[in-house]
Design an enzyme around this catalytic site. Sequence first.
Site, short mmCIF file in Angstrom:
data_model
loop_
_atom_site.label_atom_id
_atom_site.label_comp_id
_atom_site.label_asym_id
_atom_site.label_seq_id
_atom_site.Cartn_x
_atom_site.Cartn_y
_atom_site.Cartn_z
N ASP A 99 10.09 -2.62 0.97
CA ASP A 99 9.12 -1.55 0.74
C ASP A 99 7.78 -2.08 0.25
O ASP A 99 7.70 -2.64 -0.84
CB ASP A 99 9.72 -0.57 -0.28
CG ASP A 99 8.89 0.69 -0.40
OD1 ASP A 99 8.00 0.91 0.45
OD2 ASP A 99 9.12 1.45 -1.35
N ASP A 278 2.56 1.50 5.50
CA ASP A 278 3.71 1.64 4.62
C ASP A 278 5.01 1.41 5.38
O ASP A 278 5.30 2.12 6.34
CB ASP A 278 3.68 3.05 4.01
CG ASP A 278 4.85 3.28 3.06
OD1 ASP A 278 5.32 2.31 2.45
OD2 ASP A 278 5.28 4.44 2.93
#
Length: 406
Positions: A99, A278
């Site tokens: 992430d 992202d």
Amino acid sequence: MARFSTLLALCAAATAATASPFVVRDSPVSLPLARRVAFTGAARIVELDQARAALLKNVGHGKGGQLKRADLEAVNQLTHYTVEVGIGSPATTYTLLVDTGSANTFIGVNQTYVKTSTSNDTGNSVSVTYGSGRFSGEQFTDTVTLGNVTIQNQGISVANQTLGFPSTIDGILGIGPSGLTKGTVSGGQVVPTVLDNAFEQGAITAEAIGISFEPASNASTANGLLTLGGSDSSRFVGNINVATITGTSPASNYVGIDQTVRYGNDTPILSQTAGIVDTGTTLILLASDAFAAYKNATGAVTDTTTGLLKITNDQYANLQSLFFTINLVDYELIPNAQIWPRSLNTLIGGDANSIYLVVADLGSKSGEGLDFINGYSWLERFYHVYVPQRNTVGFANTQYTHSEVN
Ligand SMILES: *[C@@H]1O[C@H](CO)[C@@H](O)[C@H](O)[C@H]1NC(C)=O
Ligand SMILES: *[C@@H]1O[C@H](CO)[C@@H](O)[C@H](O)[C@H]1NC(C)=O
Ligand SMILES: *[C@@H]1O[C@H](CO)[C@@H](O)[C@H](O)[C@H]1NC(C)=O
Ligand SMILES: *[C@@H]1O[C@H](CO)[C@@H](O)[C@H](O)[C@H]1NC(C)=O
Ligand SMILES: *[C@@H]1O[C@H](CO)[C@@H](O)[C@H](O)[C@H]1NC(C)=O
Ligand SMILES: *[C@@H]1O[C@H](CO)[C@@H](O)[C@H](O)[C@H]1NC(C)=O
């Protein structure tokens, strides 16, 4: 703390300068990334991405009631990329979700922590609230192994309570800006990421991380590559074009960029504005007004079952490329890259023969400092290299940028 100030100073200096070309390390360390698409109920795909987007925006703005600044993450339970990470000595291998939208590394979802002689309890508690769940536990330091890179005294969070994570992961490897850990650990210190420590300890010679995702036609495949210390030239074509991380908050707290979006040659969708790339978001999210312009331009209708835009075969035949312009360079998302992989339609509650689009509504209007998210539907078509040391991110085309795989 001193270390963090140094990092901030470096970032400030880098912002002022024109982004210089990224120097590729000769022998970076690469790790396979496995992609998984899990079945979700109908309409969940957009809902989960919007929940994450709302949290990223609110936390960055300091809104959100009880949320602390660093309580920033909504985990995507539907689709994610994982990497195998060793912790301890001898190491136990954990499957961690990768992430760039967060910076804590935590374990404890499926496998429990196996302590060894290198496990070091800091005595601090840790807690992070997520859009779809939360964890709390104890902060440790331990030896972390990523491929052949060994990092000593890496801060890791060992959860004793978790809520809302898929049992297919053991936790998260947060590789976003380390400032995002502020407020998560009692005592208040910022926790350097694996990337910060690998660089500081000399295991890699550049504080950079290269990420290669590839389109896939099945739910589970290990086709991604995470490169520590540089980029992997076998994973992109042409040059890496560098952009400075945006100065606009809240996008500036993440891997934030300034970008314009246009449909075809001359239909503006989004004028120059800040947003983020992202790895924890599945779709490509555009601010509501830009999304409306895209919907209008494509003629798509909202499909109530999946929550995605849906187009007919004729509309697909007429679909134009969507151009993302970052630091004067155009990145072309061809029509085939704008559609959800048809072989995965039924996994999201869709009809096997329909055509769904991966561009979705961010859930709020533009002009709020985080007006788009280029999630991994976008990142599967472009290589990216995040360089926190220089406050930059670079992008390149790949052999999949123009491929008709969906
Ligand atoms: C890891 O392995 C690569 C080759 O596979 C090598 O070039 C690199 O120097 C190694 N890194 C470390 C820290 O041993
Ligand atoms: C545990 O952490 C303390 C404080 O950082 C350090 O002094 C000590 O050497 C560490 N112990 C091990 C076994 O790494
Ligand atoms: C979990 O760990 C925290 C921090 O060490 C501790 O305060 C809490 O009591 C623990 N909770 C459980 C359920 O074990
Ligand atoms: C949870 O971890 C165990 C190993 O401790 C593993 O065998 C099992 O497959 C994991 N569960 C899932 C759902 O991946
Ligand atoms: C899954 O997709 C990848 C990439 O498209 C492909 O290489 C692999 O062979 C596929 N696996 C199966 C079981 O179809
Ligand atoms: C919708 O598209 C048409 C042309 O296809 C254009 O004339 C109109 O201005 C667009 N409306 C909006 C709200 O973008």
